[in-house]
Design an enzyme around this catalytic site. Sequence first.
Site, PDB file in Angstrom:
ATOM      1  N   ASP A   6      22.781  30.865  -8.258  1.00  0.00           N
ATOM      2  CA  ASP A   6      21.514  30.651  -7.559  1.00  0.00           C
ATOM      3  C   ASP A   6      21.694  29.532  -6.548  1.00  0.00           C
ATOM      4  OD1 ASP A   6      18.900  31.177  -6.922  1.00  0.00           O
ATOM      5  OD2 ASP A   6      18.090  30.793  -8.919  1.00  0.00           O
TER       6      ASP A   6
ATOM      7  N   ALA B 257      13.903  25.554 -14.248  1.00  0.00           N
ATOM      8  CA  ALA B 257      14.909  26.239 -15.080  1.00  0.00           C
ATOM      9  C   ALA B 257      14.312  27.354 -15.933  1.00  0.00           C
ATOM     10  CB  ALA B 257      15.670  25.247 -15.964  1.00  0.00           C
ATOM     11  N   GLY B 258      13.080  27.760 -15.655  1.00  0.00           N
ATOM     12  CA  GLY B 258      12.464  28.839 -16.416  1.00  0.00           C
ATOM     13  C   GLY B 258      13.169  30.170 -16.220  1.00  0.00           C
TER      14      GLY B 258
ATOM     15  N   HIS C 171      17.466  27.687   1.371  1.00  0.00           N
ATOM     16  CA  HIS C 171      16.895  28.716   0.504  1.00  0.00           C
ATOM     17  C   HIS C 171      16.880  30.078   1.200  1.00  0.00           C
ATOM     18  CE1 HIS C 171      14.669  30.176  -2.914  1.00  0.00           C
ATOM     19  NE2 HIS C 171      13.703  30.639  -2.142  1.00  0.00           N
TER      20      HIS C 171
ATOM     21  N   LYS D 167      12.806  40.472 -12.079  1.00  0.00           N
ATOM     22  CA  LYS D 167      11.750  39.683 -12.720  1.00  0.00           C
ATOM     23  C   LYS D 167      10.432  39.850 -11.983  1.00  0.00           C
ATOM     24  CE  LYS D 167      12.342  35.381 -10.111  1.00  0.00           C
ATOM     25  NZ  LYS D 167      12.724  33.963 -10.126  1.00  0.00           N
TER      26      LYS D 167
ATOM     27  N   ASP E 140       0.812  -1.216   0.000  1.00  0.00           N
ATOM     28  CA  ASP E 140       0.000   0.000   0.000  1.00  0.00           C
ATOM     29  C   ASP E 140       0.849   1.271   0.000  1.00  0.00           C
ATOM     30  OD1 ASP E 140       1.024  -0.120   2.543  1.00  0.00           O
ATOM     31  OD2 ASP E 140      -0.880   0.263   3.572  1.00  0.00           O
ATOM     32  N   GLY E 141       2.169   1.122  -0.095  1.00  0.00           N
ATOM     33  CA  GLY E 141       3.055   2.276  -0.129  1.00  0.00           C
ATOM     34  C   GLY E 141       3.694   2.604   1.210  1.00  0.00           C
TER      35      GLY E 141
ATOM     36  N   ARG F  26       6.689  37.572 -11.609  1.00  0.00           N
ATOM     37  CA  ARG F  26       6.109  36.251 -11.877  1.00  0.00           C
ATOM     38  C   ARG F  26       4.616  36.366 -12.172  1.00  0.00           C
ATOM     39  NH1 ARG F  26       9.099  31.787 -11.148  1.00  0.00           N
ATOM     40  NH2 ARG F  26      10.882  31.794  -9.732  1.00  0.00           N
TER      41      ARG F  26
END
Length: 311
Positions: free
Chosen positions: A219, A225-226, A131, A193, A39-40, A195
Amino acid sequence: MNTNSYMVFSGTATKYLAEKICLSLGCPLGQLQITKFSDGEFAVSYEESIRGRDIFLVQSTFPNSDNLMELLLMIDAAKRASARTINAVIPYFGWARQDRKDKPRVSIGAKLIADLLSVAGVNRVITMDLHADQIQGFFDVPVDHLYGSSVILPYLQSLNLEDLVIASPDVGGSKRANTYAKFLGCPLVLCNKTRARANVVATMQIIGDVAGKNVVIVDDMVDTAGTITKAADLMKASGAKTVRACASHCVMSGPASERVQESALEEIVFTDSIPYAQRCAKVKQLSVAETFAEAIRRVINNQSISDLYLI
């Protein structure tokens, strides 16, 4: 260093890196069994005694969520098996982009993951290039925050690029890029930028001069990768001689590999904090196994790790 005082184990997805860390430390990778059910669901068991040992659990928490659940179960099992200390070595700390409320009624995923790890019983976290630096404050245990620059900067220096310029793909990453620029003694340019929505860039402008320059975009991670490919194409169109990129974490989801391959990027350099199975001729990975091994070595010997940082 007494190799009998500590043991290193790995979850399923980060075993490739744990093996290299153990090779550097001169110790075997510990025996851990993860049993999968139909079931995972899965269960974790240590196949050797860890009583009274300092345990280091190597596991990045990149998608899917099984990697995080494996780590939590490994911590819980180690606590119940009477390990002396439990140290989570998380080369890539997932959910880190959710570090604040940027709009009403949203979760703060990074804090939630920190709480889950603490409640599970971790005594220390060793991670790399969060991050946002403030995520260290989400933990109530010591956090050793390493940097991918320890392997990326020497590689950039080995290229001997003339007319070098460091670029940030967005204003939010300007602090990181500025640190690289100061270390390498070169100018800094920024990309501004906006978004349309998550993972979709609406507009982008370059702040600074890139004409005739060899540009390196810095980065912390590359997901779809946009942003980074749009920045590279824009800089090339603005007269840049060459455009490269470097980032610590190779998330590279969805169409990322195709975008990088078709972009103006000469190459994109990552660490091996996340495995990269797809094939893209422009992707290069540098190993951080020695960096993590040295951090583990110093934790065991109660030594400072601050001089591991180049910047």
